[in-house]
Design a protein around this motif. Structure first.
Motif, PDB file in Angstrom:
ATOM      1  N   GLY A 144       0.850  -1.133   0.150  1.00 15.56           N
ATOM      2  CA  GLY A 144       0.082  -0.022  -0.158  1.00 15.56           C
ATOM      3  C   GLY A 144       0.805   1.420  -0.105  1.00 15.56           C
ATOM      4  N   LEU A 145       0.626   2.150   0.934  1.00 14.78           N
ATOM      5  CA  LEU A 145       1.585   3.157   1.003  1.00 14.78           C
ATOM      6  C   LEU A 145       2.869   2.837   1.637  1.00 14.78           C
ATOM      7  CD1 LEU A 145       2.611   6.262   1.023  1.00 14.78           C
ATOM      8  CD2 LEU A 145       1.471   6.485   3.372  1.00 14.78           C
ATOM      9  N   THR A 146       3.861   2.698   1.036  1.00 14.80           N
ATOM     10  CA  THR A 146       5.226   2.430   1.645  1.00 14.80           C
ATOM     11  C   THR A 146       6.117   3.497   1.598  1.00 14.80           C
ATOM     12  OG1 THR A 146       5.822   1.789  -0.536  1.00 14.80           O
ATOM     13  CG2 THR A 146       5.315   0.147   0.664  1.00 14.80           C
ATOM     14  N   ASN A 151       9.368   9.291  -2.288  1.00 14.12           N
ATOM     15  CA  ASN A 151       9.830   9.963  -3.355  1.00 14.12           C
ATOM     16  C   ASN A 151       9.306   9.643  -4.688  1.00 14.12           C
ATOM     17  OD1 ASN A 151      11.505  12.130  -2.048  1.00 14.12           O
ATOM     18  ND2 ASN A 151      12.920  10.571  -1.621  1.00 14.12           N
ATOM     19  N   ALA A 152       9.334   8.237  -4.827  1.00 17.30           N
ATOM     20  CA  ALA A 152       8.549   7.710  -6.287  1.00 17.30           C
ATOM     21  C   ALA A 152       7.119   7.424  -6.436  1.00 17.30           C
ATOM     22  CB  ALA A 152       9.051   6.022  -6.205  1.00 17.30           C
ATOM     23  N   ILE A 153       6.768   7.537  -4.984  1.00 13.81           N
ATOM     24  CA  ILE A 153       5.303   7.715  -5.261  1.00 13.81           C
ATOM     25  C   ILE A 153       4.516   9.211  -5.352  1.00 13.81           C
ATOM     26  CG2 ILE A 153       3.061   7.472  -3.481  1.00 13.81           C
ATOM     27  CD1 ILE A 153       4.587   5.010  -2.351  1.00 13.81           C
ATOM     28  N   GLY A 154       5.484  10.228  -4.693  1.00 18.08           N
ATOM     29  CA  GLY A 154       4.932  11.620  -4.883  1.00 18.08           C
ATOM     30  C   GLY A 154       4.321  11.988  -3.707  1.00 18.08           C
ATOM     31  N   GLY A 155       4.684  11.375  -2.604  1.00 18.06           N
ATOM     32  CA  GLY A 155       3.842  11.856  -1.333  1.00 18.06           C
ATOM     33  C   GLY A 155       3.128  10.738  -0.362  1.00 18.06           C
ATOM     34  N   TYR A 156       2.715  10.932   0.546  1.00 12.30           N
ATOM     35  CA  TYR A 156       2.068  10.063   1.412  1.00 12.30           C
ATOM     36  C   TYR A 156       0.477   9.920   1.283  1.00 12.30           C
ATOM     37  CZ  TYR A 156       6.609  10.528   4.169  1.00 12.30           C
ATOM     38  OH  TYR A 156       7.851  10.673   4.557  1.00 12.30           O
ATOM     39  N   LYS A 157       0.315   9.383  -0.265  1.00 12.57           N
ATOM     40  CA  LYS A 157      -0.902   9.517  -0.714  1.00 12.57           C
ATOM     41  C   LYS A 157      -1.730   8.264  -0.466  1.00 12.57           C
ATOM     42  CE  LYS A 157       0.469  11.951  -4.723  1.00 12.57           C
ATOM     43  NZ  LYS A 157       0.927  12.126  -6.094  1.00 12.57           N
ATOM     44  N   VAL A 158      -3.059   8.004  -0.441  1.00 14.59           N
ATOM     45  CA  VAL A 158      -3.707   6.851  -0.257  1.00 14.59           C
ATOM     46  C   VAL A 158      -3.396   5.913  -1.626  1.00 14.59           C
ATOM     47  CG1 VAL A 158      -6.093   5.569  -0.728  1.00 14.59           C
ATOM     48  CG2 VAL A 158      -5.539   7.801   0.680  1.00 14.59           C
ATOM     49  N   GLN A 159      -2.982   4.806  -1.538  1.00 14.82           N
ATOM     50  CA  GLN A 159      -2.861   3.763  -2.662  1.00 14.82           C
ATOM     51  C   GLN A 159      -3.737   2.748  -2.711  1.00 14.82           C
ATOM     52  OE1 GLN A 159       0.634   4.041  -4.122  1.00 14.82           O
ATOM     53  NE2 GLN A 159       0.391   5.950  -3.288  1.00 14.82           N
ATOM     54  N   VAL A 183       1.076  -9.370   6.571  1.00 12.76           N
ATOM     55  CA  VAL A 183       1.400  -8.115   5.885  1.00 12.76           C
ATOM     56  C   VAL A 183       0.579  -6.831   6.387  1.00 12.76           C
ATOM     57  CG1 VAL A 183      -0.555  -8.601   4.068  1.00 12.76           C
ATOM     58  CG2 VAL A 183       1.381  -7.133   3.519  1.00 12.76           C
ATOM     59  N   VAL A 184       1.505  -5.841   6.467  1.00 12.46           N
ATOM     60  CA  VAL A 184       0.700  -4.525   6.658  1.00 12.46           C
ATOM     61  C   VAL A 184       0.296  -3.821   5.453  1.00 12.46           C
ATOM     62  CG1 VAL A 184       1.368  -2.011   7.449  1.00 12.46           C
ATOM     63  CG2 VAL A 184       2.340  -4.095   8.550  1.00 12.46           C
ATOM     64  N   LEU A 185      -0.986  -3.222   5.627  1.00 12.70           N
ATOM     65  CA  LEU A 185      -1.574  -2.494   4.717  1.00 12.70           C
ATOM     66  C   LEU A 185      -1.740  -1.261   5.046  1.00 12.70           C
ATOM     67  CD1 LEU A 185      -4.767  -4.998   3.828  1.00 12.70           C
ATOM     68  CD2 LEU A 185      -2.447  -4.906   2.706  1.00 12.70           C
ATOM     69  N   GLU A 186      -0.997  -0.179   4.564  1.00 13.40           N
ATOM     70  CA  GLU A 186      -0.972   1.099   4.918  1.00 13.40           C
ATOM     71  C   GLU A 186      -1.770   2.047   3.750  1.00 13.40           C
ATOM     72  OE1 GLU A 186       2.622   2.685   6.197  1.00 13.40           O
ATOM     73  OE2 GLU A 186       1.816   4.588   6.302  1.00 13.40           O
ATOM     74  N   LYS A 187      -2.565   2.659   4.384  1.00 15.87           N
ATOM     75  CA  LYS A 187      -3.343   3.804   3.802  1.00 15.87           C
ATOM     76  C   LYS A 187      -3.800   3.215   2.442  1.00 15.87           C
ATOM     77  CE  LYS A 187      -3.132   8.844   3.696  1.00 15.87           C
ATOM     78  NZ  LYS A 187      -2.184   9.986   3.752  1.00 15.87           N
ATOM     79  N   VAL A 188      -4.820   2.382   2.485  1.00 19.28           N
ATOM     80  CA  VAL A 188      -5.466   1.710   1.109  1.00 19.28           C
ATOM     81  C   VAL A 188      -7.070   1.887   1.609  1.00 19.28           C
ATOM     82  CG1 VAL A 188      -3.795   0.176   0.611  1.00 19.28           C
ATOM     83  CG2 VAL A 188      -5.615  -0.683   2.148  1.00 19.28           C
ATOM     84  N   PRO A 189      -7.844   2.193   0.579  1.00 22.65           N
ATOM     85  CA  PRO A 189      -9.195   2.020   0.708  1.00 22.65           C
ATOM     86  C   PRO A 189      -9.818   0.950   1.481  1.00 22.65           C
ATOM     87  CG  PRO A 189      -8.817   2.626  -1.410  1.00 22.65           C
ATOM     88  CD  PRO A 189      -7.485   2.024  -0.798  1.00 22.65           C
ATOM     89  N   VAL A 205      -2.756  -6.597   8.550  1.00 22.18           N
ATOM     90  CA  VAL A 205      -2.507  -5.609   9.685  1.00 22.18           C
ATOM     91  C   VAL A 205      -2.757  -4.112   9.235  1.00 22.18           C
ATOM     92  CG1 VAL A 205      -1.085  -4.925  11.577  1.00 22.18           C
ATOM     93  CG2 VAL A 205      -0.980  -7.232  11.006  1.00 22.18           C
ATOM     94  N   GLY A 206      -3.819  -3.462   9.560  1.00 24.23           N
ATOM     95  CA  GLY A 206      -4.155  -2.284   8.933  1.00 24.23           C
ATOM     96  C   GLY A 206      -3.538  -1.039   9.583  1.00 24.23           C
ATOM     97  N   ILE A 207      -3.158   0.135   8.840  1.00 21.54           N
ATOM     98  CA  ILE A 207      -2.913   1.409   9.546  1.00 21.54           C
ATOM     99  C   ILE A 207      -3.404   2.185   8.278  1.00 21.54           C
ATOM    100  CG2 ILE A 207      -0.598   1.042   8.486  1.00 21.54           C
ATOM    101  CD1 ILE A 207       0.062   3.187  10.822  1.00 21.54           C
ATOM    102  N   GLY A 208      -4.597   2.791   8.728  1.00 17.36           N
ATOM    103  CA  GLY A 208      -5.369   3.483   7.754  1.00 17.36           C
ATOM    104  C   GLY A 208      -6.129   2.558   6.617  1.00 17.36           C
ATOM    105  N   ALA A 209      -6.369   1.301   7.061  1.00 21.07           N
ATOM    106  CA  ALA A 209      -6.952   0.366   6.090  1.00 21.07           C
ATOM    107  C   ALA A 209      -8.432   0.006   6.568  1.00 21.07           C
ATOM    108  CB  ALA A 209      -6.038  -0.736   6.035  1.00 21.07           C
ATOM    109  N   SER A 210      -8.759  -0.742   7.195  1.00 24.22           N
ATOM    110  CA  SER A 210     -10.238  -1.282   7.372  1.00 24.22           C
ATOM    111  C   SER A 210     -10.062  -2.067   8.702  1.00 24.22           C
ATOM    112  CB  SER A 210     -10.744  -2.252   6.375  1.00 24.22           C
ATOM    113  OG  SER A 210     -11.823  -3.045   6.923  1.00 24.22           O
ATOM    114  N   VAL A 211     -11.331  -1.676   9.695  1.00 24.18           N
ATOM    115  CA  VAL A 211     -11.532  -2.390  10.921  1.00 24.18           C
ATOM    116  C   VAL A 211     -11.592  -3.998  10.809  1.00 24.18           C
ATOM    117  CG1 VAL A 211     -13.804  -2.138  10.747  1.00 24.18           C
ATOM    118  CG2 VAL A 211     -12.735  -1.937  13.151  1.00 24.18           C
TER     119      VAL A 211
END
Ligand code: KIV
Length: 275
Positions: A144-146, A151-159, A183-189, A205-211
């Motif tokens: 997700g957000l890694t 720098n490659a993604i262009g910011g801490y954006k939702v993936q 697996v950590v899922l970061e900042k995904v819908p 394991v979610g962080i900004g993912a889902s309950v």
């Protein structure tokens, strides 16, 4: 210098077996006292490379070194008895080749006593994950957000919004097939996180993912309200320690300047032998 660590009661295998069961409680820690506090309540404690930003004031995780991770890993290991300790592989320590990844993962585990490493990346890291797992290194993946790729993604954006969700789902399948234990899922819908959680056989394991992920993780300084340089939407403040600390420091400064501190009970006199 090598450090022997006590055998922890929770292993990567035990965490892997928690798929679909009671949610995994995960937090980061960087110091012994905080690790002790987390150990009582957490299943997994991550020595995250977020340490660079929250404790060292670095602008991103890119400048974090192996030496920093080892120092904080050793400190955290001294505070844990029960939780699985996972340590982040810093940027530049694993991407070059599977052999480089193994050398540095083995060093992190040997010098800190961590029971597993975490590394960022999906399909393109699958071969490395397989190489490490085959050689006795339990791996937690992070997709997700890694943040190391900011720098490659262009910011801490939702993936993974829209069509891009396919890429994240393929990442999840690739790391699970490669043998990652979670697996950590970061900042995904949230909908995408739910789909992935249902599709793969290892805990998400979610962080900004889902309950509905198999577990949740937060950065300890974020959830304690200690790090307030910025606050992503996914952070819930369970305390406001920076505000409390600022108030305490202000009160101390006022009492020193007005000579109200130290009070008589804080000083020693000739009449109190033995104290
Ligand atoms: O470094 C870190 O703290 C992390 C968590 C945000 C998952 O990778």
């Amino acid at each position: 210098m090598s450090q022997s660590a006590p055998v922890k009661s929770l292993t990567a295998t035990a965490i892997r077996a928690r798929k679909g069961a009671e949610p995994l409680v995960c937090l980061t820690a960087y110091t012994t006292p905080v690790a002790k506090l987390a150990d009582e309540h957490c299943d997994l404690v991550l020595v995250g490379d977020s340490v660079g930003m929250v404790l060292h004031g670095l602008p991103s995780t890119l400048n974090v070194t192996m030496e920093m991770m080892i120092m904080h890993g050793q400190a955290v290991a001294r505070g844990l008895d029960r939780a699985l300790m996972v340590i982040d592989m810093p940027f530049g320590s694993y991407e070059e080749s599977a052999a480089q990844a193994f050398r540095n993962a083995a060093r992190l585990m040997a010098e800190t006593g961590a029971g597993a490493v975490k590394l960022e990346g999906g399909q393109h890291m699958a071969e490395t994950i397989r190489f490490l797992v085959d050689r006795g290194v339990p791996v937690m993946a992070h997709i997700g957000l890694t943040p190391q790729a900011v720098n490659a993604i262009g910011g801490y954006k939702v993936q993974g919004r829209g069509e891009d969700g396919k890429r994240i789902r393929e990442d999840a399948r690739a790391v699970a097939d490669a043998g990652a234990f979670s697996v950590v899922l970061e900042k995904v819908p949230a909908e995408l996180a739910d789909q992935i959680t249902a599709e793969i056989a290892i805990p998400t394991v979610g962080i900004g993912a889902s309950v509905r992920c198999d577990g949740q993780i937060l950065v300890i300084d974020d959830m304690l309200g200690l790090f307030d340089a910025f606050k992503p939407k996914f952070v819930k403040s369970y305390a406001h320690l920076a505000t409390d600390a600022a108030g305490a420091i202000q009160a101390y400064a006022e009492e020193v300047r007005s000579r109200r501190f130290p009070a008589p009970e804080h000083v020693f006199s000739q009449e109190e032998p033995g104290k």
